[in-house]
Design an enzyme around this catalytic site. Sequence first.
Site, PDB file in Angstrom:
ATOM      1  CB  THR A 152     111.563  75.999  22.846  1.00 39.55           C
ATOM      2  OG1 THR A 152     111.266  77.401  22.923  1.00 39.55           O
ATOM      3  CG2 THR A 152     111.272  75.346  24.187  1.00 39.55           C
ATOM      4  CE1 TYR A 153     113.199  75.108  14.272  1.00 41.92           C
ATOM      5  CE2 TYR A 153     111.237  76.503  14.231  1.00 41.92           C
ATOM      6  CZ  TYR A 153     112.290  75.888  13.576  1.00 41.92           C
ATOM      7  OH  TYR A 153     112.444  76.056  12.222  1.00 41.92           O
TER       8      TYR A 153
END
Length: 647
Positions: A152-153
Amino acid sequence: TRAMTAFNSKSGGFYLTPVGRVQTPTLAVVVDREKEIRAFVPKDYWEVHATFQAEAGEYTGRWLDEGFKKDPDDAHKRAERIWEQAKADGIQAKCNGQVGVVTEQSKPSKQAAPMLFDLTTLQREANAKFGFSARNTLGIAQALYERHKVLTYPRTDSRCLPEDYAPTVKQTIEALGQANYGSVASDILKNDWVHGGNKKVFNNAKISDHFAIIPTLKPAPSTLKEQELKVYDLVVKRFLAVFYPSAEFLVTTRITRVEDEPFKTEGKVLVKPGWLAVYGRDQKKDDAGHLVPVGEGESVKATEVNAEAKATRPPARYTEATLLSAMEHAGKRVDDEELREAMSEKGLGTPATRASIIEELIRHKYMVRELRELIPTAQAFSLITLLMALEVDALSKPELTGDWEFKLKEIERGNFDRESFMNEIRAMTDKIVGATKAYDGDTVPGDYGKLETACPKCNGVVKETYKRFHCESEDCDFGFWKIMGGRQFELAEADELVANRRIGPLDGFRSKMGRAFSAELKLTDEHKVEFDFGNDDEDEEEVDFSGQESIGGCPKCKGPVYEHGRAYVCEKNTGKDRKCSFRTGKVILKRDIEKEQVVKLLNDGKTDLIPNFISKRGRPFKAFLILKPNGDVGFEFESKTKPKAKE
């Protein structure tokens, strides 16, 4: 930056002096630590270790002071340290060969899994485990997010997930079960350890723009590079471990009392691995923590007791891992997890910018990276000295910049207004610019000294200023810069240089490429300070040692060895046709080597035990100098009795 650059360029030339509200307080943290290291004076102490023979086998113990109380002003004081050799020797003599009485206590202990990664904690872990720089870790995590889409980010400061994210987490764990994490993933799902009520993992209140870094549903491709695979594995294992129960230990503390002297032995046995199973830990691998059992009322014998000489060590230099932690908490050393979290909004910079701040400080030559350590340069010391003299607190005290970060968060939440914040910034900027206009390099206030030695040109007084040492007389132009080769002269060093017209060799200089070197400096007949690496023309000629007494025979060619310049050299190691290579310096690892020790080395092949050598990591150590079989000089370390059982 413009004001500081203009100030430092007043005396001629152009000296770019970048400053910033995050990078400069970060630099102040590193400079303060280096000052502690430089000011540190090692102090000798002793520990008494004993080996005990029980019916079931041997174990070791260490003497401790049962009445010891912590001293908040002296972290070096500890229960097991003895500060007088006579006392340590007395305990050794008193207990050696005597019978001891054993008492012990066992207590259960639990250790919970660490929280999920945000960017800063991921960078710290990757630096500590693999030596990756913060910038490198960010780049790898970004590639795993953007190109491979398996994380994820990454540019997040959150360590929790949304409260409605439990179903997605279960799907992710199922996907990981199809990959290389099958048994661990199946344990979590089988035991139903994922539930939205777990506030350590699922907590909306602790999420800002983005949640913690976790793996996605997409499996990792086989094309991942080695570094990418290492970072991905760190994230996946942290993600899986957080859902496991705590690891459980049995901690046993044993006191063996010999002639009323207590010796402590500790054993920590892993009872249930819990989350440690994710990292391959189990009870079998932890059997080394078991203590040899001692029956109730059994007597043990102290078969060997040794008083070991040690020395206190300076604080460690910052690595990127520890500096990222210091930036996160505005320079404060905070060990408590909850307190760290409370202070996280008063850090220096953001998770996304901290790596670039460190790289900028290195690029501007305020710091150098040696192995994993970050070392400030003389330029860094000079800047922090200037800022403190100008009383620009916000750029020299990290806590104040941390407060700025907090106020920016408060503006975002509507609890503080933008105009009040900007007025503070304007006022500080005005103060900095005004201060740089009011002073020059010779008038910056500070705690400066004067040399005891008179000016070599006019016999006047030589004083120290922010940038230079120079004569006070208006009619005299004698002076020299405080910084040469990236190293700053201390007052005593400057005094020795003027008094003797020579000093060194000194350590800590750096070439334009950033490489460390040692050198002597000399004051020329024209009263200029220059490096002296040895006169090449003189070295080409035979050195006349007539009238000088030899200190011993050369271990390589049996010729005479003499004191020459900054070394002890063989007579045949001079001139164009050098027939021998023997040479040993008068200073080795920042330690002056006395002539008497070199005489002993040449005659006996070994010196006495010499204290206070300084390693490349800045640590003091003791060693013998020895002659190797080829005649070169090497180290031999003090032999220590190895414990026969793990404490």
